[in-house]
Design a protein around this motif. Structure first.
Motif, mmCIF file in Angstrom:
data_model
loop_
_atom_site.group_PDB
_atom_site.id
_atom_site.type_symbol
_atom_site.label_atom_id
_atom_site.label_comp_id
_atom_site.label_asym_id
_atom_site.label_seq_id
_atom_site.Cartn_x
_atom_site.Cartn_y
_atom_site.Cartn_z
ATOM 1 N N ILE A 1 -3.497 56.869 42.084
ATOM 2 C CA ILE A 1 -3.952 58.266 42.010
ATOM 3 C C ILE A 1 -3.800 58.792 40.590
ATOM 4 C CG2 ILE A 1 -3.481 60.625 42.794
ATOM 5 C CD1 ILE A 1 -2.710 59.311 45.539
ATOM 6 N N ALA A 2 -2.657 58.517 39.950
ATOM 7 C CA ALA A 2 -2.438 58.978 38.578
ATOM 8 C C ALA A 2 -3.461 58.374 37.622
ATOM 9 C CB ALA A 2 -1.016 58.635 38.138
ATOM 10 N N LEU A 3 -3.750 57.090 37.783
ATOM 11 C CA LEU A 3 -4.746 56.430 36.930
ATOM 12 C C LEU A 3 -6.110 57.076 37.094
ATOM 13 C CD1 LEU A 3 -5.748 54.092 35.080
ATOM 14 C CD2 LEU A 3 -6.069 52.766 37.195
ATOM 15 N N TYR A 4 -6.547 57.252 38.334
ATOM 16 C CA TYR A 4 -7.873 57.797 38.579
ATOM 17 C C TYR A 4 -7.973 59.255 38.141
ATOM 18 C CZ TYR A 4 -8.135 53.575 41.452
ATOM 19 O OH TYR A 4 -8.086 52.282 41.902
ATOM 20 N N GLU A 5 -6.897 60.023 38.303
ATOM 21 C CA GLU A 5 -6.920 61.413 37.837
ATOM 22 C C GLU A 5 -7.027 61.489 36.317
ATOM 23 O OE1 GLU A 5 -3.428 63.121 39.740
ATOM 24 O OE2 GLU A 5 -4.720 64.119 41.211
ATOM 25 N N CYS B 1 -26.720 49.699 33.782
ATOM 26 C CA CYS B 1 -27.589 49.550 34.962
ATOM 27 C C CYS B 1 -28.162 50.897 35.417
ATOM 28 C CB CYS B 1 -26.852 48.845 36.107
ATOM 29 S SG CYS B 1 -25.614 49.832 36.948
ATOM 30 N N GLY B 2 -27.850 51.962 34.697
ATOM 31 C CA GLY B 2 -28.431 53.261 35.001
ATOM 32 C C GLY B 2 -27.741 54.036 36.102
ATOM 33 N N ALA B 3 -26.520 53.672 36.454
ATOM 34 C CA ALA B 3 -25.784 54.412 37.489
ATOM 35 C C ALA B 3 -25.371 55.779 36.948
ATOM 36 C CB ALA B 3 -24.560 53.626 37.942
ATOM 37 N N CYS B 4 -25.396 56.773 37.812
ATOM 38 C CA CYS B 4 -25.065 58.135 37.384
ATOM 39 C C CYS B 4 -23.574 58.441 37.513
ATOM 40 C CB CYS B 4 -25.893 59.154 38.165
ATOM 41 S SG CYS B 4 -25.558 59.197 39.938
ATOM 42 N N VAL B 5 -22.833 57.626 38.274
ATOM 43 C CA VAL B 5 -21.403 57.863 38.447
ATOM 44 C C VAL B 5 -20.747 56.576 38.937
ATOM 45 C CG1 VAL B 5 -21.485 58.629 40.885
ATOM 46 C CG2 VAL B 5 -19.723 59.546 39.372
ATOM 47 N N VAL B 6 -19.456 56.461 38.671
ATOM 48 C CA VAL B 6 -18.615 55.411 39.241
ATOM 49 C C VAL B 6 -17.612 56.129 40.130
ATOM 50 C CG1 VAL B 6 -16.911 53.607 38.761
ATOM 51 C CG2 VAL B 6 -18.845 53.953 37.191
ATOM 52 N N PHE B 7 -17.456 55.669 41.378
ATOM 53 C CA PHE B 7 -16.471 56.327 42.233
ATOM 54 C C PHE B 7 -15.553 55.315 42.893
ATOM 55 C CE2 PHE B 7 -19.988 55.618 45.128
ATOM 56 C CZ PHE B 7 -19.436 55.451 46.393
ATOM 57 N N VAL B 8 -14.375 55.804 43.286
ATOM 58 C CA VAL B 8 -13.326 54.954 43.847
ATOM 59 C C VAL B 8 -12.513 55.790 44.824
ATOM 60 C CG1 VAL B 8 -11.683 55.481 41.966
ATOM 61 C CG2 VAL B 8 -11.464 53.342 43.242
ATOM 62 N N GLN B 9 -11.922 55.137 45.803
ATOM 63 C CA GLN B 9 -11.038 55.803 46.753
ATOM 64 C C GLN B 9 -9.610 55.365 46.476
ATOM 65 O OE1 GLN B 9 -13.530 54.229 50.110
ATOM 66 N NE2 GLN B 9 -12.953 56.192 50.998
ATOM 67 N N ALA B 10 -8.651 56.192 46.835
ATOM 68 C CA ALA B 10 -7.236 55.842 46.710
ATOM 69 C C ALA B 10 -6.511 56.304 47.962
ATOM 70 C CB ALA B 10 -6.626 56.501 45.478
ATOM 71 N N GLY C 1 -10.919 60.540 35.747
ATOM 72 C CA GLY C 1 -12.038 61.197 36.422
ATOM 73 C C GLY C 1 -11.638 62.470 37.134
ATOM 74 N N ARG C 2 -12.552 62.969 37.948
ATOM 75 C CA ARG C 2 -12.348 64.193 38.719
ATOM 76 C C ARG C 2 -11.925 63.832 40.138
ATOM 77 N NH1 ARG C 2 -16.749 63.826 36.252
ATOM 78 N NH2 ARG C 2 -18.063 63.478 38.053
ATOM 79 N N ARG C 3 -10.948 64.529 40.650
ATOM 80 C CA ARG C 3 -10.450 64.278 41.999
ATOM 81 C C ARG C 3 -11.249 65.096 43.004
ATOM 82 N NH1 ARG C 3 -4.218 64.169 43.822
ATOM 83 N NH2 ARG C 3 -4.536 64.058 46.061
ATOM 84 N N GLU C 4 -11.625 64.454 44.102
ATOM 85 C CA GLU C 4 -12.268 65.124 45.223
ATOM 86 C C GLU C 4 -11.446 64.839 46.466
ATOM 87 O OE1 GLU C 4 -16.442 64.498 45.811
ATOM 88 O OE2 GLU C 4 -16.795 64.219 43.672
#
Length: 154
Positions: free
Chosen positions: A134-138, A117-126, A141-144
Protein backbone atom coordinates in the motif's frame (compact mmCIF):
# COMPACT_ATOMS: atom_id res chain seq x y z
CA UNK A 1 17.53 -2.02 -17.31
CA UNK A 2 19.99 -2.09 -14.40
CA UNK A 3 19.11 -1.78 -10.73
CA UNK A 4 22.20 -0.64 -8.91
CA UNK A 5 25.27 -2.66 -9.82
CA UNK A 6 23.99 -6.17 -9.20
CA UNK A 7 20.48 -6.57 -10.67
CA UNK A 8 18.73 -6.07 -13.99
CA UNK A 9 15.10 -6.00 -15.15
CA UNK A 10 13.95 -7.43 -18.45
CA UNK A 11 10.76 -8.52 -20.18
CA UNK A 12 10.53 -12.23 -20.90
CA UNK A 13 8.79 -13.78 -23.89
CA UNK A 14 7.38 -16.97 -25.35
CA UNK A 15 10.41 -19.24 -25.23
CA UNK A 16 11.46 -18.42 -21.68
CA UNK A 17 9.75 -21.18 -19.72
CA UNK A 18 12.60 -21.54 -17.22
CA UNK A 19 12.50 -17.84 -16.31
CA UNK A 20 8.72 -17.98 -15.88
CA UNK A 21 8.96 -21.09 -13.72
CA UNK A 22 11.64 -19.39 -11.58
CA UNK A 23 9.38 -16.34 -11.27
CA UNK A 24 6.46 -18.53 -10.20
CA UNK A 25 8.67 -20.18 -7.55
CA UNK A 26 9.66 -16.74 -6.26
CA UNK A 27 5.98 -15.64 -6.25
CA UNK A 28 5.00 -18.80 -4.32
CA UNK A 29 7.54 -18.01 -1.61
CA UNK A 30 6.89 -14.26 -1.52
CA UNK A 31 3.11 -14.74 -1.34
CA UNK A 32 3.45 -17.72 1.03
CA UNK A 33 1.18 -19.68 -1.32
CA UNK A 34 3.08 -22.80 -2.34
CA UNK A 35 -0.09 -24.82 -2.90
CA UNK A 36 -1.49 -22.50 -5.59
CA UNK A 37 1.77 -22.50 -7.50
CA UNK A 38 2.68 -26.18 -7.01
CA UNK A 39 -0.74 -27.82 -7.40
CA UNK A 40 -1.03 -27.63 -11.21
CA UNK A 41 1.88 -25.78 -12.84
CA UNK A 42 1.29 -24.73 -16.45
CA UNK A 43 2.71 -26.78 -19.31
CA UNK A 44 5.46 -25.47 -21.58
CA UNK A 45 3.04 -25.03 -24.54
CA UNK A 46 0.68 -23.00 -22.33
CA UNK A 47 3.52 -20.78 -21.08
CA UNK A 48 4.81 -20.28 -24.61
CA UNK A 49 1.35 -19.25 -25.86
CA UNK A 50 0.60 -16.81 -23.04
CA UNK A 51 4.09 -15.31 -22.84
CA UNK A 52 4.09 -14.74 -26.63
CA UNK A 53 1.05 -12.45 -26.46
CA UNK A 54 1.79 -8.77 -26.93
CA UNK A 55 -0.82 -8.06 -24.25
CA UNK A 56 0.96 -10.13 -21.59
CA UNK A 57 3.79 -8.32 -19.83
CA UNK A 58 6.15 -10.34 -17.65
CA UNK A 59 9.12 -8.54 -16.16
CA UNK A 60 11.81 -10.30 -14.15
CA UNK A 61 14.45 -8.78 -11.91
CA UNK A 62 17.56 -10.94 -11.90
CA UNK A 63 20.84 -10.96 -10.01
CA UNK A 64 23.57 -13.54 -10.46
CA UNK A 65 21.36 -15.61 -12.76
CA UNK A 66 18.61 -15.83 -10.13
CA UNK A 67 15.09 -14.35 -10.37
CA UNK A 68 14.81 -12.00 -7.39
CA UNK A 69 11.61 -10.17 -8.32
CA UNK A 70 8.97 -9.85 -10.95
CA UNK A 71 5.79 -8.33 -12.25
CA UNK A 72 3.01 -9.77 -14.37
CA UNK A 73 0.61 -7.37 -16.09
CA UNK A 74 -2.08 -7.66 -18.74
CA UNK A 75 -3.26 -5.12 -21.29
CA UNK A 76 -7.02 -4.69 -21.24
CA UNK A 77 -8.53 -3.12 -24.32
CA UNK A 78 -11.47 -0.85 -23.57
CA UNK A 79 -14.64 -0.32 -25.60
CA UNK A 80 -15.89 3.09 -24.45
CA UNK A 81 -12.89 4.68 -26.21
CA UNK A 82 -10.01 3.43 -28.34
CA UNK A 83 -7.65 2.94 -25.43
CA UNK A 84 -6.33 0.34 -23.08
CA UNK A 85 -5.20 -0.06 -19.48
CA UNK A 86 -2.47 -2.21 -17.96
CA UNK A 87 -3.42 -4.26 -14.91
CA UNK A 88 -0.60 -5.38 -12.63
CA UNK A 89 -1.77 -8.79 -11.48
CA UNK A 90 1.31 -9.98 -9.56
CA UNK A 91 4.29 -8.07 -8.18
CA UNK A 92 6.80 -9.37 -5.66
CA UNK A 93 10.44 -9.18 -4.64
CA UNK A 94 12.28 -11.98 -2.82
CA UNK A 95 12.76 -11.26 0.89
CA UNK A 96 16.54 -10.62 0.86
CA UNK A 97 16.18 -8.10 -1.96
CA UNK A 98 13.35 -5.97 -0.56
CA UNK A 99 13.72 -2.27 0.22
CA UNK A 100 16.30 -1.78 -2.54
CA UNK A 101 14.08 -0.11 -5.14
CA UNK A 102 13.41 -3.25 -7.19
CA UNK A 103 9.60 -3.05 -6.99
CA UNK A 104 9.72 0.64 -7.92
CA UNK A 105 12.00 -0.17 -10.87
CA UNK A 106 9.59 -2.90 -12.03
CA UNK A 107 6.68 -0.47 -11.83
CA UNK A 108 8.63 2.25 -13.64
CA UNK A 109 9.41 -0.24 -16.42
CA UNK A 110 5.74 -1.26 -16.79
CA UNK A 111 4.86 2.45 -16.89
CA UNK A 112 7.27 2.90 -19.82
CA UNK A 113 5.77 -0.12 -21.57
CA UNK A 114 2.29 1.32 -20.95
CA UNK A 115 3.32 4.46 -22.79
CA UNK A 116 4.79 2.41 -25.65
CA UNK A 117 1.60 0.36 -26.11
CA UNK A 118 -0.69 3.37 -25.72
CA UNK A 119 -2.27 2.45 -22.38
CA UNK A 120 -3.89 5.37 -20.57
CA UNK A 121 -3.26 4.05 -17.04
CA UNK A 122 -1.59 1.28 -15.06
CA UNK A 123 -3.61 -0.07 -12.14
CA UNK A 124 -3.01 -2.52 -9.32
CA UNK A 125 -4.89 -3.88 -6.31
CA UNK A 126 -3.52 -4.31 -2.79
CA UNK A 127 -4.77 -6.19 0.23
CA UNK A 128 -5.43 -4.24 3.41
CA UNK A 129 -3.13 -6.66 5.23
CA UNK A 130 -0.13 -5.62 3.09
CA UNK A 131 1.02 -2.19 4.36
CA UNK A 132 4.35 -2.22 2.44
CA UNK A 133 2.52 -2.70 -0.89
CA UNK A 134 0.00 0.00 0.00
CA UNK A 135 2.81 2.43 0.89
CA UNK A 136 4.60 1.70 -2.40
CA UNK A 137 1.49 2.19 -4.51
CA UNK A 138 0.50 5.37 -2.66
CA UNK A 139 3.97 6.76 -3.36
CA UNK A 140 3.56 6.12 -7.08
CA UNK A 141 -0.12 6.70 -7.77
CA UNK A 142 -3.58 7.73 -6.63
CA UNK A 143 -5.48 5.59 -4.14
CA UNK A 144 -9.06 4.56 -4.87
CA UNK A 145 -11.29 2.73 -2.42
CA UNK A 146 -13.04 -0.12 -4.23
CA UNK A 147 -14.59 -3.46 -3.46
CA UNK A 148 -13.33 -6.58 -5.21
CA UNK A 149 -15.57 -9.60 -5.84
CA UNK A 150 -14.62 -13.04 -7.13
CA UNK A 151 -17.47 -14.59 -9.09
CA UNK A 152 -17.19 -18.27 -9.89
CA UNK A 153 -17.93 -19.41 -13.45
CA UNK A 154 -21.04 -21.55 -14.00
Amino acid sequence: MSIGSSATVRRIGGGEHAAMRALNRMFAEAFEDLESYDRAPPSDPYLKRVLARETTFVLVAEAGGEVIGGLVAYQLEKLEQERSELYIYDLAVAEPWRRQGIATTLIDQIRRLATECGACVVFVQADYVDPPAIALYEKLGRREEVLHFDIDPL
